[in-house]
Write an enzyme that holds these catalytic residues in place. Structure first.
Site, mmCIF file in Angstrom:
data_model
loop_
_atom_site.group_PDB
_atom_site.id
_atom_site.type_symbol
_atom_site.label_atom_id
_atom_site.label_comp_id
_atom_site.label_asym_id
_atom_site.label_seq_id
_atom_site.Cartn_x
_atom_site.Cartn_y
_atom_site.Cartn_z
ATOM 1 N N ARG A 130 -3.140 3.238 8.515
ATOM 2 C CA ARG A 130 -3.428 2.053 7.699
ATOM 3 C C ARG A 130 -2.255 1.091 7.741
ATOM 4 O O ARG A 130 -1.119 1.479 7.484
ATOM 5 C CB ARG A 130 -3.666 2.474 6.244
ATOM 6 C CG ARG A 130 -4.464 3.747 6.091
ATOM 7 C CD ARG A 130 -4.476 4.286 4.675
ATOM 8 N NE ARG A 130 -5.234 3.450 3.757
ATOM 9 C CZ ARG A 130 -5.309 3.681 2.444
ATOM 10 N NH1 ARG A 130 -4.650 4.689 1.909
ATOM 11 N NH2 ARG A 130 -6.026 2.899 1.683
ATOM 12 N N CYS B 208 7.848 -38.293 -15.064
ATOM 13 C CA CYS B 208 6.441 -38.642 -15.191
ATOM 14 C C CYS B 208 5.865 -38.650 -13.784
ATOM 15 O O CYS B 208 6.572 -38.753 -12.819
ATOM 16 C CB CYS B 208 6.281 -39.994 -15.858
ATOM 17 S SG CYS B 208 7.108 -41.334 -15.014
ATOM 18 N N MET C 55 -4.429 -5.441 11.179
ATOM 19 C CA MET C 55 -5.284 -4.465 11.844
ATOM 20 C C MET C 55 -6.136 -3.669 10.858
ATOM 21 O O MET C 55 -5.695 -3.322 9.776
ATOM 22 C CB MET C 55 -4.423 -3.482 12.626
ATOM 23 C CG MET C 55 -5.230 -2.676 13.603
ATOM 24 S SD MET C 55 -4.332 -1.225 14.158
ATOM 25 C CE MET C 55 -4.649 -0.095 12.815
ATOM 26 N N ARG D 206 -3.716 -1.152 -6.499
ATOM 27 C CA ARG D 206 -2.947 -2.403 -6.433
ATOM 28 C C ARG D 206 -3.355 -3.258 -7.618
ATOM 29 O O ARG D 206 -4.379 -3.010 -8.261
ATOM 30 C CB ARG D 206 -3.218 -3.131 -5.120
ATOM 31 C CG ARG D 206 -4.678 -3.497 -4.946
ATOM 32 C CD ARG D 206 -4.930 -4.168 -3.604
ATOM 33 N NE ARG D 206 -6.353 -4.094 -3.288
ATOM 34 C CZ ARG D 206 -6.858 -4.366 -2.106
ATOM 35 N NH1 ARG D 206 -6.084 -4.685 -1.102
ATOM 36 N NH2 ARG D 206 -8.153 -4.311 -1.910
ATOM 37 N N SER E 66 13.263 -41.934 -17.279
ATOM 38 C CA SER E 66 12.084 -41.170 -16.902
ATOM 39 C C SER E 66 12.033 -41.205 -15.378
ATOM 40 O O SER E 66 11.956 -42.277 -14.785
ATOM 41 C CB SER E 66 10.825 -41.799 -17.497
ATOM 42 O OG SER E 66 9.688 -41.118 -17.026
ATOM 43 N N HIS F 96 -6.718 -46.294 -5.236
ATOM 44 C CA HIS F 96 -7.256 -46.735 -6.527
ATOM 45 C C HIS F 96 -8.230 -45.711 -7.089
ATOM 46 O O HIS F 96 -8.115 -45.270 -8.241
ATOM 47 C CB HIS F 96 -7.945 -48.093 -6.338
ATOM 48 C CG HIS F 96 -8.593 -48.612 -7.574
ATOM 49 N ND1 HIS F 96 -9.923 -48.427 -7.842
ATOM 50 C CD2 HIS F 96 -8.083 -49.276 -8.643
ATOM 51 C CE1 HIS F 96 -10.207 -48.970 -9.015
ATOM 52 N NE2 HIS F 96 -9.114 -49.497 -9.517
ATOM 53 N N TYR G 90 11.681 -33.314 -21.081
ATOM 54 C CA TYR G 90 10.233 -33.144 -21.051
ATOM 55 C C TYR G 90 9.667 -33.427 -19.671
ATOM 56 O O TYR G 90 10.333 -34.038 -18.827
ATOM 57 C CB TYR G 90 9.559 -34.056 -22.092
ATOM 58 C CG TYR G 90 9.634 -35.528 -21.756
ATOM 59 C CD1 TYR G 90 8.691 -36.139 -20.932
ATOM 60 C CD2 TYR G 90 10.668 -36.328 -22.247
ATOM 61 C CE1 TYR G 90 8.775 -37.480 -20.612
ATOM 62 C CE2 TYR G 90 10.772 -37.666 -21.931
ATOM 63 C CZ TYR G 90 9.807 -38.241 -21.110
ATOM 64 O OH TYR G 90 9.893 -39.558 -20.776
ATOM 65 N N GLY H 149 -5.607 -10.599 7.774
ATOM 66 C CA GLY H 149 -5.540 -10.809 9.222
ATOM 67 C C GLY H 149 -5.054 -9.582 9.984
ATOM 68 O O GLY H 149 -5.109 -9.517 11.204
ATOM 69 N N LYS I 139 0.835 -1.198 0.000
ATOM 70 C CA LYS I 139 0.000 0.000 0.000
ATOM 71 C C LYS I 139 0.873 1.254 0.000
ATOM 72 O O LYS I 139 0.667 2.168 -0.802
ATOM 73 C CB LYS I 139 -0.900 -0.033 1.243
ATOM 74 C CG LYS I 139 -2.123 0.838 1.139
ATOM 75 C CD LYS I 139 -2.989 0.731 2.420
ATOM 76 C CE LYS I 139 -3.863 -0.491 2.444
ATOM 77 N NZ LYS I 139 -4.466 -0.760 3.753
HETATM 78 P P1 ADP Z 1 -8.066 -2.011 3.490
HETATM 79 O O1 ADP Z 1 -6.695 -2.511 3.320
HETATM 80 O O2 ADP Z 1 -8.937 -2.843 4.355
HETATM 81 O O3 ADP Z 1 -8.710 -1.646 2.167
HETATM 82 P P2 ADP Z 1 -7.514 0.770 3.813
HETATM 83 O O4 ADP Z 1 -6.368 1.215 4.599
HETATM 84 O O5 ADP Z 1 -7.359 0.794 2.343
HETATM 85 O O6 ADP Z 1 -7.938 -0.651 4.324
HETATM 86 O O7 ADP Z 1 -8.719 1.696 4.248
HETATM 87 C C1 ADP Z 1 -10.024 1.364 4.511
HETATM 88 C C2 ADP Z 1 -10.951 2.389 3.900
HETATM 89 O O8 ADP Z 1 -10.661 3.687 4.388
HETATM 90 C C3 ADP Z 1 -10.827 2.456 2.397
HETATM 91 O O9 ADP Z 1 -12.098 2.644 1.831
HETATM 92 C C4 ADP Z 1 -9.954 3.654 2.194
HETATM 93 O O10 ADP Z 1 -10.170 4.243 0.940
HETATM 94 C C5 ADP Z 1 -10.394 4.568 3.333
HETATM 95 N N1 ADP Z 1 -9.326 5.485 3.696
HETATM 96 C C6 ADP Z 1 -8.084 5.166 4.087
HETATM 97 N N2 ADP Z 1 -7.350 6.265 4.309
HETATM 98 C C7 ADP Z 1 -8.145 7.321 4.026
HETATM 99 C C8 ADP Z 1 -7.950 8.718 4.040
HETATM 100 N N3 ADP Z 1 -6.779 9.243 4.360
HETATM 101 N N4 ADP Z 1 -8.971 9.505 3.683
HETATM 102 C C9 ADP Z 1 -10.156 8.958 3.332
HETATM 103 N N5 ADP Z 1 -10.402 7.656 3.318
HETATM 104 C C10 ADP Z 1 -9.419 6.831 3.645
HETATM 105 MG MG MG Z 2 -7.946 -0.593 0.837
#
Ligand code: ADP
Ligand code: MG
Ligand code: MG
Length: 891
Positions: free
Chosen positions: A92, A836, A103, A336, A768, A452, A856, A101, A22
């Protein structure tokens, strides 16, 4: 002090390891001038430093964060905690690989009792300000302070009800303020502290929480499942907020630059007006399709679609993009590489070549060979929910629906009546083969991936689940149960052989289709690859399938399955039971024309491509009835009918079965050891091959038989067996007057064979590598026992990285393969080598085979397209090695 913090304008997309996916992409988008709210990323190295210093932020790191925060304030003209013009940020998480998994993101951080009033004044929208604050308290308390969201939701609901509202938008600014007071009381009650008011404290607590989430249970389990190393660490992104919830000229959404399920080149996504962050996915309101944005906010839409185009051109791949519109201004919050179905992956790769975005090589590398598997089998439509009844081993992919039957005859009969059935058995034996052919799919409660049922079903491309031990099958009662649920004869079930799941009732399916783009991609793969791809096929039908899927020959034609046919098994049994040489020969004479017919069919199907035929391999007792069952029958007859001829016959059979019984069949009297003791069996097979070849060449076909001797461990075994085959060839030549080109080689599947490959090569035209047995004999595992008893634990505990029967163990078994090739070629430079068995259809093993210099790989017909692609990828990755599967003929 190392640099731990990077402003968005200091990084780029190549820094994923350091900044996480990200963060690296936010930096890249900043670099190319897209409207990204400014911010900074705390690196994955900082995460590791945090753990090294006993879960505290190293002091240097704190300074760097504060310094970057300063820069962010300067950049935005706002300041953290200043009610006059407060800076709010999102926190984020983001590791190298996206990990569900981890946060959850915290939005609106920096709000407190004072800044919220500031925002209310600045925006002249107190409702928006207090709504944001209460969201922030709930989110922060949930993910950082570990207070259950339930308490917040409950309070909100009570407040709404007491005011007589039915939804959140009816709440006024005053109502939200009331809720906020309640929320703060909840926090106080559960944490014994006030909700943190200092924005810097909020920030550091949130950073701590992100780092800690790297090692929460969810994240650990996810990493284990997806084989992501633990030492990578996560980055933290701190980004200034933009607001999609500022009114009807604001909104938030997600979009893919192409349709991720079909690959069609069209913007695909959804958005919500007047909403923040996760509202789109949370499902509170139904989002609108992205194209409606073109009428609602035409300018924003134009700008967005230009940006999408630009991102796609820049990254040269389909993108998954998050955006927010704040009062008519567009911001990009994430991009992404978009996840896609196999069908979409292929279409996008091919179309991007046509559009000049990528070249063919790149297109070939873009499609994951494993995904192709989905396209070649009928599969369950994922848009329908499945309720799993039980789960066994995914023995053969594909999906099927049908009535439950417990008996092969029954399966055949009902299918004859036009019904669809699924054969459910404790296990299957050669006697059940007609039932397997008739059924849509097979389920067994016992047996592993090489049982089998599994082997036969895979060969037929039929869905199969094995070793589903939670099924308690009651054959007599005509039912099976899983816990309290009973499934009776005739009930409908659906199975997914790719996952091993069994479901009650019928679920809609998607039929396999080979799209034009798929054909094009495979054609490119063939142009590129420098590694032959053959198929394992035991009968003409499989051979035709293999040819259709693009196999360049047959790498393994097992002859034992030909003997398992219901009409033949009595003859095979009489051959085994024969007391004298004459009796045995009589039976063999009957088998010969049948074998010859099989080979003719296969040669014809392969239209001049080489066919490697392995002479009989399994121990003979596999063709005889089960000892225990026979014992029961004999005991019964002894009581009910002690004088009968039937009893005599069964007693004799039991005696023979006991004679042939082995302590360890895997290491017993099988492979060339059969040919050594009963040369007449191999001689018959060799003759059948040459007669078939002679007949076809008479009809004008080109034939290239390669005769393979199994389980050789000593060169002398091969020397004797080679002589036998050469004699058969001479005999047939004299009889028919036809000269057939053929080669003789061996399977390398015993460590000793690999270790003495230089000697063995003197007698072999080809090797083989039978890596299934080679894996068993190298590890000293019997596969069924290993997979059934301890292998799973080994993999979970990381004793082994993978199941070595599915993914070639390159360090151990692979070393023997390398040694075999090297020693063999030292003696005979023109020695042809292949692999094989299942590994020949697995992408990482194919890559290894290419690097080892094999000519092969050979795999199940249904995996041939996958192998063609994987072979091309290996060639592209490692450069051409001139390993061509060309036929080397000897007279
Ligand atoms: P995830 O990995 O679960 O997508 P994100 O970090 O991308 O989590 O964020 C979750 C939501 O919050 C997304 O919809 C993202 O666009 C929004 N978001 C994240 N940062 C900002 C920000 N600085 N301003 C507005 N929206 C945000
Ligand atoms: Mg996101
Ligand atoms: Mg073997």
């Amino acid at each position: 002090m190392d640099k731990f913090v990077y402003l968005f304008n200091e990084g780029h997309s190549g820094m994923k390891e350091l900044l996480g996916g990200k963060g690296a992409n936010l930096a890249e988008m900043t670099k190319i001038g897209l409207p990204v709210p400014f911010g900074f990323t705390i690196s994955t190295e900082a995460c590791n430093a945090y753990y090294e210093s006993g879960k505290t932020l190293p002091s240097g790191l704190i300074d760097q964060i504060l310094e970057s925060l300063n820069q962010l304030e300067n950049n935005t003209g706002k300041s953290f905690g200043n009610p006059a013009n407060p800076l709010l940020v999102s926190v984020r998480s983001g590791s190298v690989f996206s990990m569900p998994g981890m946060m959850d993101t915290i939005l609106n951080l920096g709000l407190n009792d004072e800044t919220v009033a500031g925002i209310a004044g600045l925006t002249k929208n107190p409702r928006f300000a207090y709504d944001s604050y209460r969201r922030f308290i709930q989110m922060f308390s949930d993910v950082v302070l570990d207070v259950d969201v339930f308490f917040f939701e409950q309070l909100l609901e009570e407040t709404r009800e007491s005011k007589g509202y039915s939804s959140d938008p009816e709440m006024s600014a005053d109502d939200w303020q009331e809720v906020i007071e309640g929320y703060k009381a909840i926090v106080k009650k559960h944490t014994k502290k006030d909700f943190p008011q200092d924005p810097k404290q909020q920030l550091f607590l949130a950073i701590d929480a992100v780092f800690n989430s790297w090692n929460n249970q969810r994240a650990i389990v996810y990493r284990r499942l997806n084989k992501i190393p633990d030492h990578l660490g996560t980055a933290v992104n701190i980004q200034s907020m933009v607001f999609g919830n500022m009114g009807d000229d604001s909104g938030t959404g997600v979009a893919f630059t192409r349709d991720p399920s079909t690959g069609e080149q069209t913007l695909y996504g959804e958005y919500l007006i007047n909403a923040q962050g996760e509202d789109v996915v949370a499902g509170i309101r139904t989002p609108l399709p992205i194209r409606t944005l073109s009428t609602e906010m035409p300018e924003v839409f134009q700008q967005f679609s230009d940006t999408c185009h630009r991102l796609e051109q820049h990254y040269k791949d389909m993108q998954d993009i998050e955006f927010t519109v704040e009062r008519g201004k567009l911001f990009i919050l994430q991009t992404r590489t978009g996840k896609r179905t196999a069908q979409a992956a292929i279409r996008i790769a091919v179309e991007m070549v046509n559009e000049g975005i990528i070249d063919k090589k790149e297109a070939l590398l873009r499609v994951d060979p494993d995904q192709l598997n989905q396209l070649l089998h009928r599969r369950i439509d994922d848009s329908f929910e499945r309720k799993q009844l039980a789960k066994g081993l995914p023995a053969s992919p594909g999906a099927a629906t049908g009535q439950v039957v417990f008996d092969a005859d029954e399966a055949e009969m009902l299918t004859g009546e036009g019904k669809k059935v699924i054969l459910v058995r404790p296990e299957t034996t050669p006697d059940d083969i007609h039932g397997i052919i008739a059924a849509q799919a097979v389920v067994t409660s016992r047996g592993g991936m090489t049982s089998h049922a599994a082997v036969v079903a895979r060969g037929m491309g039929k869905a199969c689940i094995c070793g589903c031990e939670t099924l308690k099958i009651d054959l007599r009662g005509g039912k099976f149960s899983v816990g309290d649920i009973v499934v009776n004869y005739g009930d409908i079930i659906t199975i997914d052989g790719a996952t091993g799941e069994i479901m009650l009732g019928e679920i809609p399916m998607i039929e396999p289709e080979l799209s034009d783009e798929f054909q094009v991609l495979l054609q490119w793969a063939d142009e590129e690859r420098d590694l032959g791809v053959r198929a394992n096929a035991d009968n003409p039908e499989d051979a035709r399938k293999a040819f259709e899927f693009g196999a360049g020959g047959i790498g393994l034609c097992r002859t034992e399955h030909m003997f398992m046919d219901a009409n033949r098994i009595p003859i095979v049994q009489s051959m085994i039971l024969a007391e004298t040489y004459e009796e045995r020969n009589e039976a063999l004479e009957l088998l010969l024309p049948m074998q010859q017919g099989d080979f003719e069919g296969i040669f014809e199907a392969m239209q001049g491509h080489p066919v490697t035929i392995r002479l009989l391999d399994p121990p003979l007792h596999e063709f005889l009835p089960d000892k225990e069952e026979l014992l029961v029958e004999v005991t019964k007859l002894q009581i009910t009918n002690p004088q009968s001829a039937k009893l005599k016959e069964k007693e004799l059979l039991l005696k023979k079965v006991r004679q042939l019984d082995e302590f360890n069949p895997m290491l017993g009297h099988r492979g060339c050891r059969l040919g050594m003791i009963h040369p007449e069996i191999y001689f018959m097979q060799a003759k059948a091959i040459f007669y078939a070849a002679a007949k076809l060449s008479e009809r004008g076909f080109e034939v290239k038989p390669e005769i393979m001797i199994p389980l050789v461990g000593h060169v002398n075994e091969l020397r004797d067996m080679r002589k036998l085959v050469v004699d058969a060839a001479k005999l047939v030549k004299e009889e028919t007057g036809r000269d057939v080109y053929y080669t003789i080689g061996t399977m390398i599947e015993i460590p000793r064979a690999a270790l003495t490959a230089d000697q063995i090569a003197a007698e072999a035209d080809f090797f083989s590598f039978g890596t299934n047995d080679l894996t068993q004999t190298t590890f000293g595992f019997s596969r069924d026992d290993a997979e059934g008893k301890f292998l799973q634990t080994y993999i979970e505990e990381k004793v082994l990285p993978d199941n070595p029967f599915a993914v070639l163990d390159q360090e151990g078994v692979g070393k023997l393969v390398e040694m075999g090739v090297e020693l063999g070629r030292k003696t005979k430079p023109e020695l042809k080598t292949g692999i094989c068995g299942e590994h020949g259809g697995e992408k990482s093993s194919i890559d290894f085979c290419y690097q080892t210099g094999l000519d092969y790989v050979s795999c199940s017909p249904y995996r041939v397209p996958l192998a063609r692609l994987a072979a091309a990828q290996a060639t592209i990755r490692h450069g051409n090695k001139k390993a061509k599967d060309t036929f080397i003929s000897i007279k």
